[in-house]
Design a protein around this motif. Structure first.
Motif, PDB file in Angstrom:
ATOM      1  N   ALA A   9      -2.754   2.943   6.479  1.00  0.00           N
ATOM      2  CA  ALA A   9      -1.956   3.501   5.385  1.00  0.00           C
ATOM      3  C   ALA A   9      -1.505   4.927   5.703  1.00  0.00           C
ATOM      4  O   ALA A   9      -2.184   5.660   6.429  1.00  0.00           O
ATOM      5  CB  ALA A   9      -2.764   3.482   4.087  1.00  0.00           C
ATOM      6  N   CYS A  73      -8.407   3.358   5.813  1.00  0.00           N
ATOM      7  CA  CYS A  73      -7.625   2.615   4.818  1.00  0.00           C
ATOM      8  C   CYS A  73      -6.538   1.806   5.521  1.00  0.00           C
ATOM      9  O   CYS A  73      -5.725   2.355   6.267  1.00  0.00           O
ATOM     10  CB  CYS A  73      -6.996   3.572   3.816  1.00  0.00           C
ATOM     11  N   THR A  75      -3.406  -1.352   5.519  1.00  0.00           N
ATOM     12  CA  THR A  75      -2.403  -2.053   4.707  1.00  0.00           C
ATOM     13  C   THR A  75      -2.069  -3.437   5.251  1.00  0.00           C
ATOM     14  O   THR A  75      -1.552  -4.275   4.524  1.00  0.00           O
ATOM     15  CB  THR A  75      -1.101  -1.235   4.616  1.00  0.00           C
ATOM     16  N   GLY A  91      -2.141  -6.155   2.604  1.00  0.00           N
ATOM     17  CA  GLY A  91      -2.538  -5.544   1.341  1.00  0.00           C
ATOM     18  C   GLY A  91      -1.407  -5.640   0.334  1.00  0.00           C
ATOM     19  O   GLY A  91      -0.252  -5.884   0.691  1.00  0.00           O
ATOM     20  N   ASP A  92      -1.738  -5.437  -0.937  1.00  0.00           N
ATOM     21  CA  ASP A  92      -0.686  -5.593  -1.953  1.00  0.00           C
ATOM     22  C   ASP A  92      -0.051  -4.266  -2.346  1.00  0.00           C
ATOM     23  O   ASP A  92       0.718  -4.202  -3.299  1.00  0.00           O
ATOM     24  CB  ASP A  92      -1.236  -6.304  -3.193  1.00  0.00           C
ATOM     25  N   GLY A  93      -0.358  -3.193  -1.637  1.00  0.00           N
ATOM     26  CA  GLY A  93       0.300  -1.920  -1.906  1.00  0.00           C
ATOM     27  C   GLY A  93      -0.459  -1.054  -2.884  1.00  0.00           C
ATOM     28  O   GLY A  93      -0.768   0.092  -2.593  1.00  0.00           O
ATOM     29  N   ARG A  96      -5.207  -0.993  -1.552  1.00  0.00           N
ATOM     30  CA  ARG A  96      -5.362  -1.053  -0.106  1.00  0.00           C
ATOM     31  C   ARG A  96      -6.822  -1.295   0.246  1.00  0.00           C
ATOM     32  O   ARG A  96      -7.706  -1.119  -0.577  1.00  0.00           O
ATOM     33  CB  ARG A  96      -4.861   0.248   0.531  1.00  0.00           C
ATOM     34  N   PRO A 131       3.351   1.259   8.030  1.00  0.00           N
ATOM     35  CA  PRO A 131       2.777   1.774   6.792  1.00  0.00           C
ATOM     36  C   PRO A 131       3.556   2.973   6.272  1.00  0.00           C
ATOM     37  O   PRO A 131       4.050   3.794   7.033  1.00  0.00           O
ATOM     38  CB  PRO A 131       1.360   2.194   7.185  1.00  0.00           C
ATOM     39  N   ALA A 140       3.681  -0.849  -2.529  1.00  0.00           N
ATOM     40  CA  ALA A 140       3.942  -0.535  -1.131  1.00  0.00           C
ATOM     41  C   ALA A 140       4.869  -1.568  -0.518  1.00  0.00           C
ATOM     42  O   ALA A 140       4.937  -2.715  -0.967  1.00  0.00           O
ATOM     43  CB  ALA A 140       2.624  -0.487  -0.351  1.00  0.00           C
ATOM     44  N   GLN A 142       6.444  -4.456   1.545  1.00  0.00           N
ATOM     45  CA  GLN A 142       5.905  -5.720   2.014  1.00  0.00           C
ATOM     46  C   GLN A 142       6.819  -6.317   3.074  1.00  0.00           C
ATOM     47  O   GLN A 142       8.025  -6.093   3.058  1.00  0.00           O
ATOM     48  CB  GLN A 142       5.790  -6.719   0.849  1.00  0.00           C
ATOM     49  N   ALA A 153      -6.095  -9.735  -0.819  1.00  0.00           N
ATOM     50  CA  ALA A 153      -5.629  -8.373  -1.020  1.00  0.00           C
ATOM     51  C   ALA A 153      -6.510  -7.641  -2.017  1.00  0.00           C
ATOM     52  O   ALA A 153      -6.049  -7.048  -2.958  1.00  0.00           O
ATOM     53  CB  ALA A 153      -4.181  -8.385  -1.500  1.00  0.00           C
TER      54      ALA A 153
END
Length: 422
Positions: A9, A73, A75, A91-93, A96, A131, A140, A142, A153
């Motif tokens: 991230a 972290c 993503t 990850g779903d934003g 994270r 990222p 975030a 995708q 996620a």
């Protein structure tokens, strides 16, 4: 060769200067050895190679491990297989994945943190996005070919739903030869002999095991109904017994009724548990400490409706006031941590995984209980246990070091060959 790309991230403290290791997990339960990946900088997507002698197909997960308090972290994670297939975790934003523990005030709580990421088949023509720090209240970025939320996620350090829900009831067709084992607190390695209470359904017996290569076993007291124990009155059967880590042989002034040291235990039966105490001495006076409570009262057992077995993590008992355990329910297990103190605050360290992912449990779908090998605890930083599943048992060994490597020492034998348990 498998190529792994990991997106870090682009936010403060997302990178880490600590070494990160990885291993791939496959559908049949096998996994690769740990591979050192190196360090990570925020906002980057470094690639690494995991070299194997053969193509094992598309992995179903990737497990990452690191030490120390410098958080990481992520993503997205992408694995490109030798045949060209691609598997990803995204990850779903807004949530994270952090490789860290919530209890950041103690360095030791970061030791050997591991997290398993479930991988899903992906379109090989679509690359994972670089990222970026998302604007306020915006998700975030995708990858174009991915849905907004992927199956895993969720942060591994939270009590999250497992990849597949644990069973709500124990399979009725599964008959266990041994349901639970409790070491007698004041009779461990006394004159080279150790005693254990072994439970099967609503009965129990007292057995004794000697030190040495033969480990001669004998029955000290024949079967009795658990209803004859004041501490267990009202329970139809026992599933597992769990020593309270900071309440072992604490002395009569700290809770005992008589003059002998006292030990406390959590006892699990179905979807309920209670706390009990057992005094040292020939009579082993015992009593229930309060009423029964539902398992759901434990935050670390969230999602479990019954508990089959508990295994203390060797080398991490009462370390800086915390103890770690692997807890087993059906075909799943997870790693949890319990703090010393009246509240015994408990948290999930790693999310649920299939029992078959343990090298020591290859071929098994569940574990009923463990019996520690008395004279092989912490020998050369390794501990051995007899593990029981249905009408079979085997000997396993667990390393005390980082990663707690496990292996099978002696293969399955029928419990019927163990005369003191039949």
């Amino acid at each position: 060769m498998y190529k792994v790309r990991i997106a870090v991230a682009d936010i403060n403290e997302a990178g880490t200067d600590e070494k990160v290791q990885a291993r791939l997990v496959f559908r049949d339960g096998c996994s690769t050895v740990w591979t050192m990946l190196g360090t990570f900088q925020r906002g980057t997507s470094p690639a690494f190679d995991i070299v194997l002698e053969q193509d094992l197909g598309t992995p179903t997960g990737i497990e990452l491990m690191k030490n120390g308090p410098d958080n990481l972290c992520l993503t997205a994670i992408e694995v490109i297989c030798p045949g060209g297939a691609v598997a990803r975790w995204i990850g779903d934003g807004s949530i994270r994945e952090w490789l860290a523990h919530e209890t950041s005030d103690r360095y030791d709580t970061y030791f050997g943190v591991r997290s398993l990421f479930d991988l899903s088949p992906a379109d090989p023509t679509t690359a994972i996005a670089r990222p970026a720090a998302p604007p306020a209240a915006q998700p975030a970025a995708q990858p174009a070919a991915q849905p907004a939320a992927q199956p895993m996620a969720q942060p591994a350090t939270q009590p999250v739903a497992p990849p597949a829900a644990p069973p709500t009831t124990r399979p009725t067709a599964r008959a266990a030869a041994v349901h639970a084992v409790l070491p007698v607190p004041d009779h461990q390695r006394v004159n080279g002999k150790s005693r254990f209470w072994a439970f099967n359904g609503d009965h129990y017996r007292l057995i004794e095991i000697s030190d040495g290569p033969d480990r001669t076993a004998s029955i000290v007291a024949r079967d009795r109904p658990i209803s004859q124990c004041p501490a267990l009155v009202g329970l139809p059967a026992l599933d597992t017994i769990w020593p309270v880590p900071d309440r072992q042989r604490i002395g009569p002034l700290d809770g005992g009724e008589g003059t002998e040291p006292t030990s406390e235990f959590w006892v699990f039966s179905g979807d309920r548990y209670r706390k009990i105490s057992i005094e040292d001495g020939p009579a082993h006076t015992n009593r229930a400490l309060g009423e029964d409570h539902p398992i759901r009262d434990w935050s670390a057992l969230d999602g479990f409706s019954f508990l089959d077995a508990v295994l203390p993590v060797p080398g991490h008992q009462r370390v800086n006031g915390t103890s770690r355990y692997w807890v087993f329910s059906g075909d799943r297990y997870r790693l949890i941590e319990i703090e010393d103190g009246p509240a015994h605050t408990n948290t999930i360290i790693t999310p649920d995984r299939p029992v078959g992912q343990w090298a020591a449990f290859e071929g098994w779908t569940h574990v009923d209980t463990f019996l520690p090998v008395p004279d092989h605890q912490g020998v050369f930083d390794k501990s051995r246990f007899w593990a029981f599943s249905g009408d079979r048992f085997r000997i396993i060994e667990i390393d005390h070091g980082v990663g707690h490597a496990d292996n099978l020492v002696a293969g399955d034998r029928p419990v019927s060959q163990w005369a003191t348990l039949t």
